[in-house]
Design a protein around this motif. Structure first.
Motif, PDB file in Angstrom:
ATOM      1  N   PRO A 204     -39.022 -23.356  73.737  1.00  0.00           N
ATOM      2  CA  PRO A 204     -39.639 -24.531  73.381  1.00  0.00           C
ATOM      3  C   PRO A 204     -39.380 -25.164  72.458  1.00  0.00           C
ATOM      4  O   PRO A 204     -38.671 -24.905  71.547  1.00  0.00           O
ATOM      5  CB  PRO A 204     -41.248 -23.826  73.047  1.00  0.00           C
ATOM      6  CG  PRO A 204     -41.071 -22.097  73.315  1.00  0.00           C
ATOM      7  CD  PRO A 204     -39.445 -21.853  73.322  1.00  0.00           C
ATOM      8  N   PRO A 205     -39.841 -26.611  72.478  1.00  0.00           N
ATOM      9  CA  PRO A 205     -39.264 -27.623  71.506  1.00  0.00           C
ATOM     10  C   PRO A 205     -39.811 -27.208  70.010  1.00  0.00           C
ATOM     11  O   PRO A 205     -39.295 -27.796  69.247  1.00  0.00           O
ATOM     12  CB  PRO A 205     -40.112 -28.972  71.908  1.00  0.00           C
ATOM     13  CG  PRO A 205     -40.204 -28.739  73.383  1.00  0.00           C
ATOM     14  CD  PRO A 205     -40.660 -27.252  73.618  1.00  0.00           C
ATOM     15  N   SER A 206     -41.101 -26.448  69.789  1.00  0.00           N
ATOM     16  CA  SER A 206     -41.288 -25.966  68.636  1.00  0.00           C
ATOM     17  C   SER A 206     -40.380 -25.370  67.896  1.00  0.00           C
ATOM     18  O   SER A 206     -40.578 -25.068  66.403  1.00  0.00           O
ATOM     19  CB  SER A 206     -42.568 -25.033  68.727  1.00  0.00           C
ATOM     20  OG  SER A 206     -42.439 -23.980  69.606  1.00  0.00           O
ATOM     21  N   PHE A 207     -39.173 -24.599  68.525  1.00  0.00           N
ATOM     22  CA  PHE A 207     -38.188 -23.990  67.745  1.00  0.00           C
ATOM     23  C   PHE A 207     -37.055 -25.013  67.209  1.00  0.00           C
ATOM     24  O   PHE A 207     -35.968 -24.746  67.074  1.00  0.00           O
ATOM     25  CB  PHE A 207     -37.735 -22.898  68.859  1.00  0.00           C
ATOM     26  CG  PHE A 207     -38.511 -21.823  68.627  1.00  0.00           C
ATOM     27  CD1 PHE A 207     -38.284 -20.636  68.313  1.00  0.00           C
ATOM     28  CD2 PHE A 207     -39.290 -21.654  69.696  1.00  0.00           C
ATOM     29  CE1 PHE A 207     -39.078 -19.551  68.235  1.00  0.00           C
ATOM     30  CE2 PHE A 207     -40.255 -20.508  69.882  1.00  0.00           C
ATOM     31  CZ  PHE A 207     -40.062 -19.314  69.116  1.00  0.00           C
ATOM     32  N   GLN A 208     -37.164 -26.465  67.469  1.00  0.00           N
ATOM     33  CA  GLN A 208     -36.203 -27.402  67.273  1.00  0.00           C
ATOM     34  C   GLN A 208     -35.791 -27.234  65.791  1.00  0.00           C
ATOM     35  O   GLN A 208     -34.327 -27.176  65.549  1.00  0.00           O
ATOM     36  CB  GLN A 208     -36.501 -28.603  67.613  1.00  0.00           C
ATOM     37  CG  GLN A 208     -35.467 -29.646  67.411  1.00  0.00           C
ATOM     38  CD  GLN A 208     -34.544 -29.516  68.194  1.00  0.00           C
ATOM     39  OE1 GLN A 208     -34.826 -29.370  69.679  1.00  0.00           O
ATOM     40  NE2 GLN A 208     -33.146 -29.423  67.869  1.00  0.00           N
ATOM     41  N   GLU A 209     -36.548 -27.051  64.840  1.00  0.00           N
ATOM     42  CA  GLU A 209     -36.246 -26.762  63.278  1.00  0.00           C
ATOM     43  C   GLU A 209     -35.127 -25.446  63.230  1.00  0.00           C
ATOM     44  O   GLU A 209     -34.052 -25.862  62.701  1.00  0.00           O
ATOM     45  CB  GLU A 209     -37.220 -27.147  62.563  1.00  0.00           C
ATOM     46  CG  GLU A 209     -36.783 -26.914  60.932  1.00  0.00           C
ATOM     47  CD  GLU A 209     -37.911 -26.993  60.025  1.00  0.00           C
ATOM     48  OE1 GLU A 209     -37.925 -26.647  58.787  1.00  0.00           O
ATOM     49  OE2 GLU A 209     -39.290 -27.111  60.693  1.00  0.00           O
TER      50      GLU A 209
ATOM     51  N   SER B 149     -42.482 -26.435  82.154  1.00  0.00           N
ATOM     52  CA  SER B 149     -42.059 -26.322  80.863  1.00  0.00           C
ATOM     53  C   SER B 149     -40.688 -26.673  80.500  1.00  0.00           C
ATOM     54  O   SER B 149     -40.371 -26.877  79.520  1.00  0.00           O
ATOM     55  CB  SER B 149     -42.524 -24.857  80.208  1.00  0.00           C
ATOM     56  OG  SER B 149     -43.765 -24.697  80.530  1.00  0.00           O
TER      57      SER B 149
ATOM     58  N   ASP C 211     -39.076 -30.240  79.002  1.00  0.00           N
ATOM     59  CA  ASP C 211     -38.953 -30.348  77.432  1.00  0.00           C
ATOM     60  C   ASP C 211     -38.254 -29.217  76.714  1.00  0.00           C
ATOM     61  O   ASP C 211     -38.340 -29.299  75.434  1.00  0.00           O
ATOM     62  CB  ASP C 211     -40.361 -30.445  76.929  1.00  0.00           C
ATOM     63  CG  ASP C 211     -41.310 -31.705  77.648  1.00  0.00           C
ATOM     64  OD1 ASP C 211     -40.486 -32.800  77.974  1.00  0.00           O
ATOM     65  OD2 ASP C 211     -42.425 -31.567  77.638  1.00  0.00           O
TER      66      ASP C 211
ATOM     67  N   TYR D   2     -34.940 -16.840  66.751  1.00  0.00           N
ATOM     68  CA  TYR D   2     -36.270 -16.179  66.460  1.00  0.00           C
ATOM     69  C   TYR D   2     -36.630 -15.533  64.674  1.00  0.00           C
ATOM     70  O   TYR D   2     -37.724 -15.791  64.288  1.00  0.00           O
ATOM     71  CB  TYR D   2     -36.493 -14.993  67.263  1.00  0.00           C
ATOM     72  CG  TYR D   2     -37.102 -15.421  68.641  1.00  0.00           C
ATOM     73  CD1 TYR D   2     -38.430 -16.113  68.837  1.00  0.00           C
ATOM     74  CD2 TYR D   2     -36.407 -15.302  69.786  1.00  0.00           C
ATOM     75  CE1 TYR D   2     -38.671 -16.356  69.964  1.00  0.00           C
ATOM     76  CE2 TYR D   2     -37.034 -15.827  70.966  1.00  0.00           C
ATOM     77  CZ  TYR D   2     -37.970 -16.255  71.136  1.00  0.00           C
ATOM     78  OH  TYR D   2     -38.392 -16.648  72.632  1.00  0.00           O
TER      79      TYR D   2
ATOM     80  N   SER E 128     -37.169 -18.653  62.698  1.00  0.00           N
ATOM     81  CA  SER E 128     -38.170 -19.392  62.928  1.00  0.00           C
ATOM     82  C   SER E 128     -39.418 -18.563  62.220  1.00  0.00           C
ATOM     83  O   SER E 128     -40.546 -18.996  61.401  1.00  0.00           O
ATOM     84  CB  SER E 128     -38.406 -19.521  64.262  1.00  0.00           C
ATOM     85  OG  SER E 128     -39.901 -19.925  64.607  1.00  0.00           O
ATOM     86  N   SER E 129     -39.405 -17.193  62.288  1.00  0.00           N
ATOM     87  CA  SER E 129     -40.238 -16.171  61.718  1.00  0.00           C
ATOM     88  C   SER E 129     -40.172 -16.388  60.216  1.00  0.00           C
ATOM     89  O   SER E 129     -41.440 -16.428  59.371  1.00  0.00           O
ATOM     90  CB  SER E 129     -40.164 -15.038  62.028  1.00  0.00           C
ATOM     91  OG  SER E 129     -38.885 -14.221  61.761  1.00  0.00           O
TER      92      SER E 129
ATOM     93  N   LEU F 241     -42.119 -19.455  58.445  1.00  0.00           N
ATOM     94  CA  LEU F 241     -43.552 -19.539  58.635  1.00  0.00           C
ATOM     95  C   LEU F 241     -44.287 -19.277  57.254  1.00  0.00           C
ATOM     96  O   LEU F 241     -43.785 -18.575  56.547  1.00  0.00           O
ATOM     97  CB  LEU F 241     -43.985 -18.583  59.684  1.00  0.00           C
ATOM     98  CG  LEU F 241     -43.546 -18.859  61.301  1.00  0.00           C
ATOM     99  CD1 LEU F 241     -44.239 -17.609  62.050  1.00  0.00           C
ATOM    100  CD2 LEU F 241     -44.252 -20.162  61.651  1.00  0.00           C
TER     101      LEU F 241
END
Length: 617
Positions: free
Chosen positions: A385-390, A593, A596, A609, A612-613, A616
């Motif tokens: 998903p694009p939310s993982f771009q960073e 999906s 994007d 992953y 990303s975790s 947070l």
């Protein structure tokens, strides 16, 4: 639509009580699967009368073998990717969105029509419980439409509407009640086996003393019966959704599924062997075969007990068949209930079970092919998903700074050859000498071939050739009306293609990138033989490729069962799949999906992953 889920690695310890623990885990998580044993109450009569005859026992055995092979494919995929998944999930990763959509569309058919078939089997058992076919009120009794010859079942449709209404109001299954129903169902089948066996020995098994012999419809009838009764084994695919909860998926999933299917298949075979022996196959009641068999011998009390058990199990399974829709909105539940009720009203059990078997076998065949793809040509890139771009940018920057360009030294690439001392590394160079020059030459040529990036292409084409060979072989073997020389020629061509693909894959190592998708497939089966696996190179080669054969057997048997389901069944299912393809073209692709999605190398997924975790708050 969904993206690739995070994969987790689980331990692979072996314990003395692993079999019991594995079975207990699956029973606790999937009691509704064990309620699927009620299918024997409605399938025995129809299949014995129309397809198998006294050979019904072998039909259940063949269907059980096919189900076991498919179950181990699910277990391997679930252990590779220990996240909640299904045939749609695995097809999405391995084959692509379009094929996954059609598989998901076929699974909708499986669950919806499964409820319709159960409802269609309840009404005759209710009628017998209250005294006979004419005991139900006229508005609930089955009626035949004049001129069309279609038998409608208002009681089945009303039952589906009632269950749909309960689900819309939030009624859910009780684990305690499910356990009671499952136990009662097993006890009822054991009663049938014991009491029916005693009655059969007392009466001399009249169902087996027929002039037509044990195979009145021939081997093809027996296989056609296996295609239909495969419907009785559905449900184990839901076990894949429990992979995240299982402590040791590599060990518990295959062992638990194997033990449960063994118990299920054994009970099916014993019940069918008893019933077709008590009553000649042509005299069996297609709607209430088991209770009617006891009633025909004057044992009314036994018929009553069996009918009560059948009604209880079928009603519970009807709730379980439509329950997965309860997680969606009431509108979706109502639409599903309306479709299931309409099918239960117009179609008989044989038509419904055939359609369910097509949807199920298509999904299982695709899962087996997905295992082959993950072993040899796993995806190089996966969508996130694009939310993982960073996190993706951070990992990409870190990798680009730490890694220098890789220069592949083809001449010094290691391969392994067989010598008298076991396994020895061989460098493709002029200075290398080994004991067997022919093996040296073959190893060098194979190493050069694989080192230039052709290994994945060869593996991909080998899998494609194998699937084409399976299709040609099974089609020719099933086409009895085809001109004999042409039939044998096509069968020979299909066999050659199948063997060629199998031999080619035997000489190709699995792709190292498979480790990005969890455990390697061979680890799923070799807890008990790991010491031998590691001690002998010859054993390692034979052992590793031995378990490739079960995948080909799975695809072959499933394809043959699919083709034997008949043209009428395939016509109905093809219409459903065509509708699904149209929906995907005009709706699914536009709302996908993947539009994007950000594609990243498969080897980076775990690190992304983790990054990303960690980011947070």
């Amino acid at each position: 639509m969904g993206f690739l889920s995070d994969t987790q690695n689980y331990g692979g310890g072996v314990g003395g009580k692993c079999a019991v623990g594995a079975l207990r885990t699956l029973v606790e998580e999937n009691r509704s699967w064990f309620n699927n044993w009620c299918w024997v109450y409605i399938l025995v009569g129809t299949v014995a009368r129309e397809h198998s005859g006294p050979a019904l026992t072998f039909s259940f055995l063949i269907a059980g073998i096919a189900a076991a092979l498919s179950a181990f494919c699910y277990a391997e995929l679930a252990s590779r990717c220990p996240s909640a998944g299904s045939a749609y999930h695995y097809s999405y990763i391995c084959v692509g969105e379009g094929v996954a959509w059609l598989i998901g569309w076929a699974l909708i058919l499986e669950y919806t029509i499964g409820g319709s078939a159960v409802a269609r089997g309840i009404s005759p058992n209710l009628a017998m419980l209250f005294g006979g076919p004419s005991s139900l009120p006229s508005f609930l009794a089955r009626q035949t439409i004049p001129g069309l010859g279609v038998v409608v079942d208002p009681c089945a449709a009303i039952l589906v509407f009632a269950v749909t209404g309960f689900l819309c109001f939030g009624i859910k299954e009780s684990t305690f009640v499910q356990g009671i129903v499952t136990s009662a169902n097993i006890c009822a089948m054991i009663f049938v086996i014991v009491a029916g066996g005693y009655l059969g020995f007392k009466t001399g098994w009249p169902g087996y003393e027929l002039s037509a012999g044990y195979f009145p419809f021939g081997a093809d009838g027996m296989l056609a019966g296996a295609s239909t009764v495969f419907f009785a084994y559905i449900g184990f695919d839901s076990v894949a959704s429990t992979a995240e909860e299982v402590k040791n998926p590599q060990r518990d999933l295959p062992m638990g599924i194997g033990f449960a299917l063994t118990i299920c298949c054994t009970l099916y075979m014993l019940v069918s062997a008893v019933i077709v022996g008590l009553v000649p196959y042509y005299a069996m009641d297609p709607d209430t075969p088991i209770s009617s068999a006891f009633a025909s011998h004057g044992i009314k009390w036994a018929a009553y007990i069996i009918t009560v058990g059948a009604c209880t199990a079928l009603c519970s399974t009807l709730m379980g068949s439509l329950l997965p829709q309860n997680s969606s909105s009431n509108k979706s539940t109502l639409v599903t209930g309306l479709l299931a009720a309409s099918l239960a009203f117009f179609m008989d059990v044989e038509q419904l079970s055939g359609m369910v078997s097509v949807g199920t076998l298509l999904a299982f065949t695709m899962v087996a092919i997905s295992v082959l793809i993950l072993r040899y040509v796993p995806p190089d890139e996966v969508p996130l998903p694009p939310s993982f771009q960073e996190a993706i940018d951070s990992v990409s920057a870190r990798r680009s700074m730490s890694n220098s360009p890789d220069d592949v030294d083809i001449e010094n690439t290691k391969v392994y050859a067989i010598t008298s001392d076991g396994r020895a590394p061989v460098l493709v160079s002029k200075e290398t000498t080994i004991e067997y020059p022919l093996i040296e030459k073959a190893a060098g040529q194979l190493n050069l071939l694989m080192s230039v990036g052709n290994r994945r292409k060869i593996a991909g084409w080998s899998i494609a050739v194998t699937c084409i060979g399976v299709f040609i072989l099974t089609s020719a073997a099933s086409s009895l009306s085809l001109y004999s020389p042409l039939r044998y020629t096509l069968a020979g061509v299909g066999g050659v293609l199948l063997l060629s693909g199998l031999v080619s894959l035997t000489w190709i190592d699995q792709d190292d990138a498979r480790h990005s998708f969890g455990h390697s497939g061979d680890e799923l089966f070799c807890n008990w033989g790991m010491s031998l696996y590691e001690s002998s190179f010859l054993f390692q080669v034979s052992y590793a490729h031995l378990f490739h054969c079960y995948l080909f057997c799975c695809v072959l048997i499933n394809a043959y069962l699919l083709i034997n389901l008949g043209g009428a069944t395939w016509t109905r299912v093809s219409i459903w799949l065509a509708v699904g393809a149209i929906v995907y073209i005009f709706y699914g692709r536009r709302h996908s999906s993947l539009q994007d999605a950000v594609y990243v190398p498969a080897a980076h997924v775990d690190e992304i992953y983790e990054s990303s975790s960690n980011s947070l708050p």
